[in-house]
Design an enzyme around this catalytic site. Structure first.
Site, PDB file in Angstrom:
ATOM      1  N   TYR A  33       0.827  -1.203   0.000  1.00  0.00           N
ATOM      2  CA  TYR A  33       0.000   0.000   0.000  1.00  0.00           C
ATOM      3  C   TYR A  33       0.858   1.247   0.000  1.00  0.00           C
ATOM      4  CZ  TYR A  33       0.707   0.922   5.025  1.00  0.00           C
ATOM      5  OH  TYR A  33       1.240   1.228   6.249  1.00  0.00           O
ATOM      6  N   ARG A  52       8.440   4.147  -4.395  1.00  0.00           N
ATOM      7  CA  ARG A  52       8.482   3.119  -3.342  1.00  0.00           C
ATOM      8  C   ARG A  52       7.497   1.993  -3.649  1.00  0.00           C
ATOM      9  NH1 ARG A  52       7.560   4.982   2.669  1.00  0.00           N
ATOM     10  NH2 ARG A  52       5.457   5.273   1.858  1.00  0.00           N
ATOM     11  N   ARG A 101      -8.211 -20.628  -2.087  1.00  0.00           N
ATOM     12  CA  ARG A 101      -7.143 -20.330  -1.138  1.00  0.00           C
ATOM     13  C   ARG A 101      -6.003 -21.309  -1.314  1.00  0.00           C
ATOM     14  NH1 ARG A 101      -5.487 -21.886   4.081  1.00  0.00           N
ATOM     15  NH2 ARG A 101      -4.568 -20.182   5.286  1.00  0.00           N
ATOM     16  N   LYS A 151       6.412  -2.061   1.996  1.00  0.00           N
ATOM     17  CA  LYS A 151       5.226  -1.471   2.644  1.00  0.00           C
ATOM     18  C   LYS A 151       4.025  -2.403   2.439  1.00  0.00           C
ATOM     19  CE  LYS A 151       3.000   3.071   3.147  1.00  0.00           C
ATOM     20  NZ  LYS A 151       3.075   3.243   4.599  1.00  0.00           N
ATOM     21  N   GLU A 183      11.379   2.230  14.734  1.00  0.00           N
ATOM     22  CA  GLU A 183      10.543   3.329  14.226  1.00  0.00           C
ATOM     23  C   GLU A 183       9.232   3.325  15.006  1.00  0.00           C
ATOM     24  OE1 GLU A 183       9.533   2.514  10.051  1.00  0.00           O
ATOM     25  OE2 GLU A 183       9.595   0.367  10.487  1.00  0.00           O
TER      26      GLU A 183
HETATM   27  N1  PLP Z   1       7.360   3.689   9.191  1.00  0.00           N
HETATM   28  C1  PLP Z   1       6.241   2.960   9.158  1.00  0.00           C
HETATM   29  C2  PLP Z   1       6.193   1.653   9.858  1.00  0.00           C
HETATM   30  C3  PLP Z   1       5.104   3.436   8.486  1.00  0.00           C
HETATM   31  O1  PLP Z   1       3.976   2.697   8.461  1.00  0.00           O
HETATM   32  C4  PLP Z   1       5.160   4.701   7.847  1.00  0.00           C
HETATM   33  C5  PLP Z   1       4.009   5.240   7.129  1.00  0.00           C
HETATM   34  O2  PLP Z   1       2.983   4.615   7.028  1.00  0.00           O
HETATM   35  C6  PLP Z   1       6.356   5.430   7.923  1.00  0.00           C
HETATM   36  C7  PLP Z   1       7.442   4.895   8.584  1.00  0.00           C
HETATM   37  C8  PLP Z   1       6.482   6.787   7.269  1.00  0.00           C
HETATM   38  O3  PLP Z   1       6.578   6.667   5.876  1.00  0.00           O
HETATM   39  P1  PLP Z   1       6.099   7.842   4.917  1.00  0.00           P
HETATM   40  O4  PLP Z   1       6.888   9.047   5.320  1.00  0.00           O
HETATM   41  O5  PLP Z   1       6.457   7.376   3.570  1.00  0.00           O
HETATM   42  O6  PLP Z   1       4.635   8.015   5.144  1.00  0.00           O
END
Ligand code: PLP
Length: 287
Positions: A33, A52, A101, A151, A183
């Site tokens: 996403y 990305r 599935r 992501k 993070e």
């Molecule tokens: N880290 C994580 C785990 C995230 O889910 C996100 C954004 O959803 C970010 C960092 C920040 O990324 P961005 O600046 O691309 O939104």
């Protein structure tokens, strides 16, 4: 107001926008996403998010269902059809609906990706009171998978982290692995010590934030010192400032970590200035 949602090439009222129960996004969290912010009806950092997305798809052996220009056109169409001034565009691409599935990936020739996009209207997104007050975070163990640079829509653990934060009476959680902050639940984490901005270096341990990249670029342009390395919760507690970045939070100060005030417990100068620069430059470059 009912939204107009994009599903596999068609714009539909949200109540009619559906995907199959066999969709691999639903059954396996097999999808990626992106979230792109909209300010004044324009897309912030669109090309960063598109790049990305391409990388996330490639890492999972998924074929990009559309090129950058078409992706941009759909984003803009959704902004227009839903009259979005400030808010977000959510995009999700899954490995599609193989009609049953199975753990094995379906043949992309016969099972096309599912592409869904929808808008989230957030009037005054850039004036969130959290930016003025700062947010409070707790630390929790990072129990996510090892490819956080992709992501994916596997957001159960980050969701649990957010719930743990709310249960503790604070705003968010920072993940800790091997004694170091990775993070936030949905954002990148930073501290500031002696005016130096410190944030974890890029690796598969964290998402490569698009906002992070822009903020570090603006910081360098403004002659601010940046060090990309991991830091501990104790270091964060003893820092002068802390903050987070994400596409929807932009730069948001962190004023408390695990119950300890960071600096004087108020949003710091560096975070406040970076937020100003980020918003100003991003609005200028928005498309
Ligand atoms: N880290 C994580 C785990 C995230 O889910 C996100 C954004 O959803 C970010 C960092 C920040 O990324 P961005 O600046 O691309 O939104």
């Amino acid at each position: 107001m009912s939204r107009i949602v994009y599903v596999n090439g068609t714009y539909l009222p949200e109540a009619e926008a559906t995907v199959s129960v066999f969709d691999r996004g639903f059954l396996m969290a097999d999808g990626v996403y992106e979230v792109t912010s909209v300010l004044d009806g324009k897309l912030i950092d669109f090309d960063g998010h598109a790049a990305r997305l391409t990388r996330s798809l490639a890492e999972l052996d998924m074929t990009p269902p559309m090129a950058r220009d078409e992706l941009l056109a759909v984003h803009r169409e959704l902004v227009a059809r839903n009259a979005i001034t400030d808010g977000m565009i959510y995009l999700q691409i899954t490995r599609g609906n193989p009609g049953d599935r199975s753990f094995t990936f379906p043949d992309p020739e016969t099972t096309p990706c599912t592409v869904v996009m929808f808008t989230q209207s957030k009037p005054g997104l850039a004036d969130d009171p959290a930016a003025k007050a700062g947010i409070r975070v707790i630390s929790i163990p990072d129990q996510r998978w090892g490819r956080r640079d992709i992501k994916t829509v596997q957001l159960l653990y980050p969701s649990m982290g957010k719930m743990a934060a709310l249960a503790a009476g604070v705003d968010d959680a920072w993940f800790v692995e091997d004694g170091k902050v990775t993070e936030g639940t949905s954002n990148n984490a930073y501290i500031v010590k002696n005016r130096k901005i410190i944030t974890r270096e890029l690796s598969s341990d964290i998402l490569h934030g698009i906002t992070r990249a822009a903020v570090l670029r603006f910081a360098a342009e403004a002659q601010m010192e940046v060090e990309e390395r991991s830091f501990t919760i104790d270091e964060a507690k003893g820092a002068d400032e802390a903050f987070i970045t994400s596409a929807s939070a932009f730069v948001t100060p962190v004023v408390e970590v695990d119950g300890a005030a960071v600096g004087d417990g108020k949003p710091g100068q560096v975070a406040t200035r970076l937020r100003e620069i980020y918003l100003e430059e991003s609005r200028k470059a928005a498309i």
